[in-house]
Design a protein around this motif. Sequence first.
Motif, PDB file in Angstrom:
ATOM      1  N   CYS A 348      53.780  29.091  11.998  1.00  0.00           N
ATOM      2  CA  CYS A 348      53.104  27.821  12.248  1.00  0.00           C
ATOM      3  C   CYS A 348      51.722  27.838  11.610  1.00  0.00           C
ATOM      4  O   CYS A 348      51.260  28.886  11.130  1.00  0.00           O
ATOM      5  CB  CYS A 348      52.997  27.521  13.741  1.00  0.00           C
ATOM      6  SG  CYS A 348      51.857  28.591  14.632  1.00  0.00           S
ATOM      7  N   PRO A 367      55.544  23.889  11.185  1.00  0.00           N
ATOM      8  CA  PRO A 367      54.963  23.084  12.268  1.00  0.00           C
ATOM      9  C   PRO A 367      53.472  23.382  12.461  1.00  0.00           C
ATOM     10  O   PRO A 367      52.995  24.461  12.082  1.00  0.00           O
ATOM     11  CB  PRO A 367      55.772  23.495  13.496  1.00  0.00           C
ATOM     12  CG  PRO A 367      56.303  24.847  13.185  1.00  0.00           C
ATOM     13  CD  PRO A 367      56.466  24.928  11.689  1.00  0.00           C
ATOM     14  N   GLY A 391      54.159  18.727  15.337  1.00  0.00           N
ATOM     15  CA  GLY A 391      53.082  19.571  15.829  1.00  0.00           C
ATOM     16  C   GLY A 391      52.508  19.091  17.143  1.00  0.00           C
ATOM     17  O   GLY A 391      52.934  18.075  17.706  1.00  0.00           O
ATOM     18  N   LYS A 421      60.013  22.784  14.706  1.00  0.00           N
ATOM     19  CA  LYS A 421      60.457  23.391  13.447  1.00  0.00           C
ATOM     20  C   LYS A 421      61.574  22.568  12.821  1.00  0.00           C
ATOM     21  O   LYS A 421      61.580  22.327  11.601  1.00  0.00           O
ATOM     22  CB  LYS A 421      60.935  24.827  13.699  1.00  0.00           C
ATOM     23  CG  LYS A 421      61.427  25.546  12.451  1.00  0.00           C
ATOM     24  CD  LYS A 421      60.300  25.769  11.435  1.00  0.00           C
ATOM     25  CE  LYS A 421      60.780  26.596  10.247  1.00  0.00           C
ATOM     26  NZ  LYS A 421      59.714  26.809   9.252  1.00  0.00           N
TER      27      LYS A 421
END
Length: 454
Positions: A348, A367, A391, A421
């Motif tokens: 991430c 993300p 997110g 994701k």
Amino acid sequence: MGNPHVLVIPFPAQGHVLPLMELSQCLMNHGIRITFVNTQENHKRVMDALVMKDGMGDQFHLVSIPLVQESSENTGQLAEKLVEAIFWLMPKKVEELIEQINASDSDKITCVLADPVLNWAMEIAAKKGIRRAVFYCAAATQLVLRSRIQKLIDDGIVDDDGIPKKEMFQLSPTMPVMSTAHIGFLWLGTSKMQRLFFENTVKNNPSIQLAEWVLCNSTHDLEPAAFNTDPKFKQIGPLLARNRFGDSAGSFWPEDLTCLKWLDQQAAESVVYIAFGSTTIFDQTQFQELAMGLELSNRPFLWVVRFDIAAKINDAYLKGLQDRVAPRGHIVSWAPQQKVLAHPSIACFISHCGWNSTMEGISNGVPFLCWPYFADQKHNENYICNVWKVGLGFSKDETGIITREEIKSKLEELLDNGKYKDNALDLKESLMNNIKEGGCSYNNFKHFVEWLKT
């Protein structure tokens, strides 16, 4: 018509120089001569950081113009002087540069390609009978807001001085409901600087109308309402070096490539990447909370810590932090971000949500955890969290701090829930389809190149 020769003029900030440098390299790869204009200071920084000094070729010429000399003034005062010079001194210097080039034996300037924030660029080109195009490096929705500034004033959303008067608004039935906190040009540093940018925005529309092409580093899939609002806006994004199988250029700092070797040693989708762009500043308390949050998370992380990111954070503190978290954590002063985000070990991205970082993250199916700082970054956070759903944002405590516990909690929520994701991968596929042969961004760029060559 002779060989096409494009004079490229970015607003002199890292987030503006990088994508225009990328677009320029794409044009150069299609046989178009480029003269790229930086301020003297930025030119030196780009040249010092450039890893391919000898690989740009004869078709790519980097030039500089002097604006504001370094001085003992504080950062805010220097920034205000620079902005004033960009709007009042830089036009004369650019006009002189065009005259100098056109008086020489080299190919004359056939098109000016500039950031639309520089409203004077299109006026100079029109006066000299030169073709005109603008490239907007932020979200197309922000360009819609700029072009509708008078409507914002008439509707009482902001006053004549650019002070927000309403919290929520909607420009049209097809545009999303927005907050005035999402209007990027209202949140730019000191009150004086804010006023300078707002006054420039009010003057901006006539100059944008002079542009024959309005190019955006975005896609219709990301911002359908923005592109439907004005058919003159043409998507050509995402502009990424890997899409043309090259290296990125235009960074203001040398990239630390050792982090790529460190990433090679990490498990797939395990590393938290943290980077806040070129302007975000932390106070000591917030910086230390972030450091403690990363330690508390017990996850591998790669953290970009600029030398000037926080006051009172010295090398000894950073070395102590690095020693405590090694080998799980790795800290660099600047990273090859596109290559980092494309690495299979990245899980991430904790980001300030600048548009370049946003495009680079979603183009790689990564993300986000959003930590916006200023300008348009709150708007981009809204897209990431509430529109694209790729997110999460952080919540601050009663003192305005994002605590270590909040950082740990949001990391767990983001990474333990596969929907973020999955949504990011779906968005990535959509973006990549746009830049493939036959895709909308591909076709728009192709038509722009053809126009330059006719």
